[in-house]
Design an enzyme around this catalytic site. Structure first.
Site, PDB file in Angstrom:
ATOM      1  N   TRP A 114       0.818  -1.209   0.000  1.00  0.00           N
ATOM      2  CA  TRP A 114       0.000   0.000   0.000  1.00  0.00           C
ATOM      3  C   TRP A 114       0.852   1.259   0.000  1.00  0.00           C
ATOM      4  CZ3 TRP A 114      -4.413  -0.316  -1.971  1.00  0.00           C
ATOM      5  CH2 TRP A 114      -5.200  -1.460  -1.802  1.00  0.00           C
ATOM      6  N   ASP A 144      -1.513   6.831   6.495  1.00  0.00           N
ATOM      7  CA  ASP A 144      -2.598   5.982   6.035  1.00  0.00           C
ATOM      8  C   ASP A 144      -2.936   5.040   7.187  1.00  0.00           C
ATOM      9  OD1 ASP A 144      -4.272   4.113   4.898  1.00  0.00           O
ATOM     10  OD2 ASP A 144      -2.986   3.686   3.178  1.00  0.00           O
ATOM     11  N   LYS A 159     -12.978  -1.126   6.944  1.00  0.00           N
ATOM     12  CA  LYS A 159     -12.294  -2.065   7.838  1.00  0.00           C
ATOM     13  C   LYS A 159     -12.761  -1.872   9.285  1.00  0.00           C
ATOM     14  CE  LYS A 159      -8.473  -1.782   4.583  1.00  0.00           C
ATOM     15  NZ  LYS A 159      -8.628  -3.067   3.894  1.00  0.00           N
TER      16      LYS A 159
END
Length: 359
Positions: A101, A171, A195
């Protein structure tokens, strides 16, 4: 019965939240319509949105000099939005690479300015780890330093907040609300909702006020944080139902005792699973203990040929979505806030029985 869902995202939601949403689906609080049919500018919906923000601020103890934005496009759109918002005065940033990511964020940022990539992955005794921040070759003139606090795919997580001179951008897609964090140490935090916040379709951005004047002039109006802040995240029609459900999750978290309380539950879940893997000669976790994710636990079987059978039998035991990401393979159990301890205990029991049967 509801299955135990270990999906990395879209992930498990609290049963109590889903039941409340179900009860309110056709007739929200006596209005005669569903909240997903309601104007986002109506008095009723604005109250829902304001309450969600207030509860999130309480959960994370967000200082008053930070804006909270409820946006669309996923965390992936922020890979572009961040440099476009922060490269207006100095188009240079440091990006810490720790996995897939962060690599995706790096690739996108390079479209808009100069990116100093700091490879912070190391191998210690055959396990993956993160190099200490003191060793990073950071720039002296970066607009910001970006990192992915928890790599969902690899299962690698920072345990402390890096100390940087430039504003820190994080993030937190797969770790937000799972453990206490000091928001004041960041210039910006962003997180996809699917999530620990709610369903897909919503992205949270928490940005410090003094950074709202850094945007590149060519930035699209919808991506400009200052525009969104000035319009209460309603520059266009927002993801109203996802925002509403996120608000229900925030209420649920407060009922559980807040982030401190859910953190203790998460510690117990992670300990249960990691302890079992560590004592086993049938399973393996590839991450150094000091850098293991609290939320995403990757593991492999010593005999890879058994993986398909493992997944098949796991599903038969109502243990779902345990396949690792397609880029790395293996297994992965995502144990977000809404996954109860009994789900992890059921997984460990199944893993042990499977190992005994296939030695």
């Amino acid at each position: 019965m509801r299955a135990y869902n270990f999906c990395a995202g879209p992930a498990a939601l609290p049963t109590a939240v889903l039941e409340k949403a179900q009860r309110e689906l056709l007739n929200w609080q006596g209005t005669g319509v569903s909240i997903m049919e309601m104007s986002h500018r109506s008095k009723d919906y604005v109250a829902v949105a304001e309450k969600a923000e207030a509860n999130l601020r309480q959960l994370l103890n967000i200082p008053k000099n930070y804006k909270v934005l409820f946006l669309q496009g996923g965390a992936t759109l922020q890979f572009s939005a961040i440099p476009l918002n922060f490269f207006g005065k100095n188009a240079k940033a440091d990006y810490i690479k720790t996995g897939i990511w962060s690599e995706k964020a790096i690739k996108e940022a390079k479209r808009y300015g100069e990116v100093n990539v700091v490879d912070a992955i190391a191998e210690i005794d055959g396990k993956m780890a993160i190099l200490p921040a003191e060793s990073w070759p950071l720039s002296t003139d970066a607009s910001y330093v970006h990192y992915c606090e928890n790599e969902t795919i690899g299962g690698l997580q920072f345990k402390t907040i890096p100390q940087t001179t430039a504003p820190l951008v994080a993030d937190l897609s797969s770790s937000i609300l799972s453990a206490p964090i000091d928001v004041s140490q960041f210039g910006l935090i962003y997180a996809g909702a699917q999530k620990n916040i709610g369903p897909a379709g919503l992205t949270i951005v928490i940005v410090r006020d003094d950074l709202l004047d850094q945007a590149k002039p060519e930035i699209p109006s919808l991506l400009k944080y200052a525009n969104q802040a000035a319009n209460e995240s309603m520059l266009n029609t927002p993801a109203t139902y996802s925002w509403y459900l996120a608000g229900l999750v925030f209420e649920w978290l407060l009922e559980q005792g807040g982030v401190d309380a859910i953190y203790q539950q998460n510690l117990a879940k992670a300990k249960c699973l990691y302890d079992y893997i560590d004592q086993s000669d049938f399973y393996n976790n590839p991450i150094a203990p000091a850098h293991r994710s609290l939320m995403n636990v990757p593991f492999t079987l010593v005999n890879e040929s058994l993986e398909a059978l493992f997944l098949q039998q796991a599903e038969e035991h109502h243990l779902l979505n345990l396949a690792g990401h397609r880029s790395v393979g293996g297994m992965r159990a995502s144990i977000y806030n809404a996954v109860p301890l009994e789900a992890v205990q059921a997984l460990v029991e199944f893993m042990d029985k499977f190992a005994q049967a296939h030695r």
